[in-house]
Design a protein around this motif. Structure first.
Motif, PDB file in Angstrom:
ATOM      1  N   SER A 232      35.783  46.355  42.028  1.00 50.39           N
ATOM      2  CA  SER A 232      35.947  45.824  43.391  1.00 50.39           C
ATOM      3  C   SER A 232      36.565  44.427  43.348  1.00 50.39           C
ATOM      4  N   TYR A 233      36.144  43.605  42.394  1.00 50.89           N
ATOM      5  CA  TYR A 233      36.715  42.269  42.249  1.00 50.89           C
ATOM      6  C   TYR A 233      38.189  42.355  41.837  1.00 50.89           C
ATOM      7  N   GLN A 234      38.524  43.318  40.988  1.00 46.57           N
ATOM      8  CA  GLN A 234      39.913  43.482  40.578  1.00 46.57           C
ATOM      9  C   GLN A 234      40.794  43.850  41.772  1.00 46.57           C
TER      10      GLN A 234
ATOM     11  N   VAL B 203      29.566  39.105  38.201  1.00 45.49           N
ATOM     12  CA  VAL B 203      29.526  40.561  38.128  1.00 45.49           C
ATOM     13  C   VAL B 203      28.125  41.022  37.744  1.00 45.49           C
TER      14      VAL B 203
ATOM     15  N   MET C  65      35.362  34.232  38.989  1.00 47.94           N
ATOM     16  CA  MET C  65      36.267  34.713  40.036  1.00 47.94           C
ATOM     17  C   MET C  65      36.061  33.852  41.275  1.00 47.94           C
TER      18      MET C  65
ATOM     19  N   LEU D 242      40.311  42.818  44.781  1.00 45.02           N
ATOM     20  CA  LEU D 242      40.513  41.561  45.506  1.00 45.02           C
ATOM     21  C   LEU D 242      41.642  40.751  44.864  1.00 45.02           C
TER      22      LEU D 242
ATOM     23  N   ARG E 248      34.027  45.704  47.984  1.00 45.92           N
ATOM     24  CA  ARG E 248      35.236  44.958  48.359  1.00 45.92           C
ATOM     25  C   ARG E 248      35.236  44.662  49.848  1.00 45.92           C
TER      26      ARG E 248
ATOM     27  N   LYS F  40      41.152  35.012  39.125  1.00 48.31           N
ATOM     28  CA  LYS F  40      40.318  34.830  37.934  1.00 48.31           C
ATOM     29  C   LYS F  40      40.640  33.480  37.322  1.00 48.31           C
TER      30      LYS F  40
ATOM     31  N   LEU G  75      32.985  33.762  43.560  1.00 49.98           N
ATOM     32  CA  LEU G  75      32.317  35.022  43.847  1.00 49.98           C
ATOM     33  C   LEU G  75      31.073  35.099  42.968  1.00 49.98           C
TER      34      LEU G  75
ATOM     35  N   GLY H  12      41.596  37.171  45.678  1.00 47.17           N
ATOM     36  CA  GLY H  12      40.767  36.513  44.674  1.00 47.17           C
ATOM     37  C   GLY H  12      41.600  36.142  43.470  1.00 47.17           C
TER      38      GLY H  12
ATOM     39  N   VAL I 259      32.817  41.862  50.744  1.00 41.16           N
ATOM     40  CA  VAL I 259      33.350  40.538  50.411  1.00 41.16           C
ATOM     41  C   VAL I 259      34.393  40.129  51.455  1.00 41.16           C
TER      42      VAL I 259
END
Length: 129
Positions: free
Chosen positions: A54-56, A37, A72, A58, A16, A66, A34, A64, A19
């Motif tokens: 980590s994306y969650q 995954v 993403m 964001l 995270r 979805k 992005l 970020g 990014v």
């Protein structure tokens, strides 16, 4: 992104943070996708669930978004939001230590400005982080 991990914090948090640094450095721009995954997990040899976590984070931080079936993306306004938060964090966490060092060494504002100007004009230092 750097492939080395440190033991001071969880890997999802380090992903995270990487990014975030890429957004602040304008490597990733608002609206950019992005990396998938699966791609990040394979490239950095981490569990896909770690990348997803980590994306969650964001997404939870409004950095970020979805897009179902597409992927993403960096959300519009993410860089401004990050700059505001990072400035506040710097002033709260790092600046007091830096200020104390400046006071302890008796540095003047002019000395600091001269040092910054010299560093900016030195070969090989401009634009590097």
């Amino acid at each position: 992104m750097d492939r080395e991990w440190n033991d001071s914090q969880p890997i999802y948090r380090q992903l995270r943070d990487r990014v975030v640094a890429m957004i602040l450095d304008d490597v990733l721009k608002e609206g950019d996708p992005l990396p998938s995954v699966r791609h990040v997990a394979a490239e950095y040899r981490v569990n896909p669930l770690t990348v997803l976590k980590s994306y969650q984070h964001l997404v939870d931080e409004q950095l970020g978004e979805k897009k179902r079936g597409i992927g993403m993306f960096i959300k519009e306004g993410a860089r401004a939001l990050l700059l505001k938060a990072e400035r506040q964090r710097f002033l709260a966490e790092q600046w007091p230590r830096i200020h104390a060092t400046i006071q302890r060494l008796g540095l003047t504002p002019q000395e600091l400005l001269d040092a910054a100007a010299n560093e900016a004009s030195s070969p090989g230092t401009s634009g590097e982080r």
